[in-house]
Design an enzyme around this catalytic site. Structure first.
Site, short mmCIF file in Angstrom:
data_model
loop_
_atom_site.label_atom_id
_atom_site.label_comp_id
_atom_site.label_asym_id
_atom_site.label_seq_id
_atom_site.Cartn_x
_atom_site.Cartn_y
_atom_site.Cartn_z
CE1 TYR A 34 1.14 -0.35 4.36
CE2 TYR A 34 0.05 1.77 4.43
CZ TYR A 34 0.89 0.85 5.00
OH TYR A 34 1.49 1.12 6.21
NE ARG A 53 6.83 4.35 0.60
CZ ARG A 53 6.57 5.10 1.65
NH1 ARG A 53 7.51 5.34 2.55
NH2 ARG A 53 5.36 5.64 1.83
CE LYS A 149 3.07 3.22 3.16
NZ LYS A 149 3.21 3.37 4.61
CD GLU A 181 10.20 1.74 10.53
OE1 GLU A 181 10.09 2.67 9.71
OE2 GLU A 181 10.04 0.54 10.23
CG LEU A 205 8.26 2.29 4.77
CD1 LEU A 205 7.92 1.03 3.98
CD2 LEU A 205 7.00 3.09 5.07
C1 LIG Z 1 6.64 1.62 9.70
C2 LIG Z 1 6.62 2.98 9.07
N1 LIG Z 1 7.74 3.72 9.05
C3 LIG Z 1 7.77 4.95 8.51
C4 LIG Z 1 6.63 5.51 7.93
C5 LIG Z 1 6.71 6.89 7.34
O1 LIG Z 1 6.70 6.82 5.94
P1 LIG Z 1 6.12 8.03 5.07
O2 LIG Z 1 6.84 9.25 5.52
O3 LIG Z 1 6.44 7.68 3.68
O4 LIG Z 1 4.67 8.10 5.37
C6 LIG Z 1 5.45 4.77 7.91
C7 LIG Z 1 4.26 5.33 7.28
O5 LIG Z 1 3.24 4.72 7.20
C8 LIG Z 1 5.44 3.47 8.48
O6 LIG Z 1 4.32 2.73 8.48
#
Ligand SMILES: Cc1ncc(COP(=O)(O)O)c(C=O)c1O
Length: 288
Positions: A34, A53, A149, A181, A205
């Site tokens: 997603y 991505r 993702k 994270e 991610l």
């Molecule tokens: C596990 C995780 N890390 C980091 C992020 C941040 O990613 P982004 O800035 O692309 O939303 C997300 C966003 O959903 C996430 O689920």
């Protein structure tokens, strides 16, 4: 109902009436990836990065992308239009599709399912802007491909609920001694005027907002992309988390202890201003 229209397998339709087979592998196996991206005044932010991505996530799980970037753009612009335009976020999910039966191996000739919805973009309330957010640390018990993702988010769901049960906004994953994270956010740790964030690897991610934060911070302070120890998180002057639906926001308490002064710090304020500036500069420019 706001945001009432979704897209499912070729059709825009009322979200309340959208239906998918229980045999879809997204449902049976979380065999699915997603994206989530913000829309400011009708313009999708970092469209190319999000769909690069998504293409990578699809490639890594061996699903052929059902659309080109241009097709995704047209599809989502239509979804945004049908939901009244303006500021919101959009969610896109692609599953491997369905077969009659339940087999772990890929079904031959399955057609990916595509689902997209629009929803309200959360805003940082004036109160949270003043106080910052709170977090807990949790041992990372996710799988070895956190760079994909995937909608297989059970560990993230459990960690976030653990945070909510503790009255906190986010759970920060720690593996051994490494700060990785949040359950749905990237992390930045600021100490002595230097901002650090973990390098991309299969343990996190690759956050799109993390990249924006890094770009913007580069003009403000030294930036380091490297491993971060738990002790550094505990001794930080400021900690920020970032995600597409919330930009970069400050964490001011971790495991019930204040971060730095316990208030959103001056570096975050600079970064936030730079973010607002960037959005303004992008107004009216093409998303792709
Ligand atoms: C596990 C995780 N890390 C980091 C992020 C941040 O990613 P982004 O800035 O692309 O939303 C997300 C966003 O959903 C996430 O689920």
């Amino acid at each position: 109902m706001p945001y009432a229209i979704c897209y499912l397998n070729g059709e825009f339709q009322p979200l309340a009436e959208a239906r998918i087979s229980p045999l879809d592998r997204g449902f049976l196996f979380a065999d699915s990836v997603y994206e989530v991206l913000p829309v400011f005044d009708g313009r999708m932010f970092r469209f190319r990065e999000h769909f690069d991505r998504l293409a990578r996530s699809l490639r890594e799980i061996r699903i052929e992308s059902p659309h080109t970037h241009e097709e995704w753009l047209a599809l989502l612009e239509e979804l945004i239009r049908r939901n009244g335009g303006g500021t919101m976020y959009v969610y896109v999910q692609v599953t491997r599709g369905m077969e009659f039966g339940r087999n772990h191996t890929f079904p031959a000739g399955a057609k990916p399912s595509v689902f997209a919805l629009a929803s309200q973009l959360p805003t940082l309330t004036p109160e949270l802007r003043a106080t910052g957010l709170t977090a807990i640390t949790v041992e990372d018990f996710r799988w070895g491909r956190c760079d994909i993702k995937s909608t297989a988010l059970l560990a993230n769901v459990l960690a976030k609920q653990q945070a909510a049960d503790a009255g906190a906004h986010e759970a920060i994953f720690i593996r051994g001694d490494d700060v990785l994270e949040g359950s749905s956010t990237s992390i930045f740790v600021i100490r002595n005027g230097v901002v650090a964030t973990p390098a991309n690897s299969n343990r996190i991610l690759p956050g799109t907002t993390r990249d924006v934060g890094l770009e913007l911070a580069t003009g403000v302070m030294p930036v380091e992309v490297r491993s971060i120890r738990l002790a550094e998180l505990q001794a930080a002057d400021e900690v920020w988390i970032s995600a597409a639906t919330r930009d970069v926001v400050p964490i001011t308490r971790i495991d019930s202890k204040p971060v730095g002064t316990g208030k959103p710090g001056p570096y975050w304020q600079k970064l936030e201003a730079a973010f607002a500036d960037l959005r303004k500069r992008l107004e009216g420019t093409p998303a792709l």
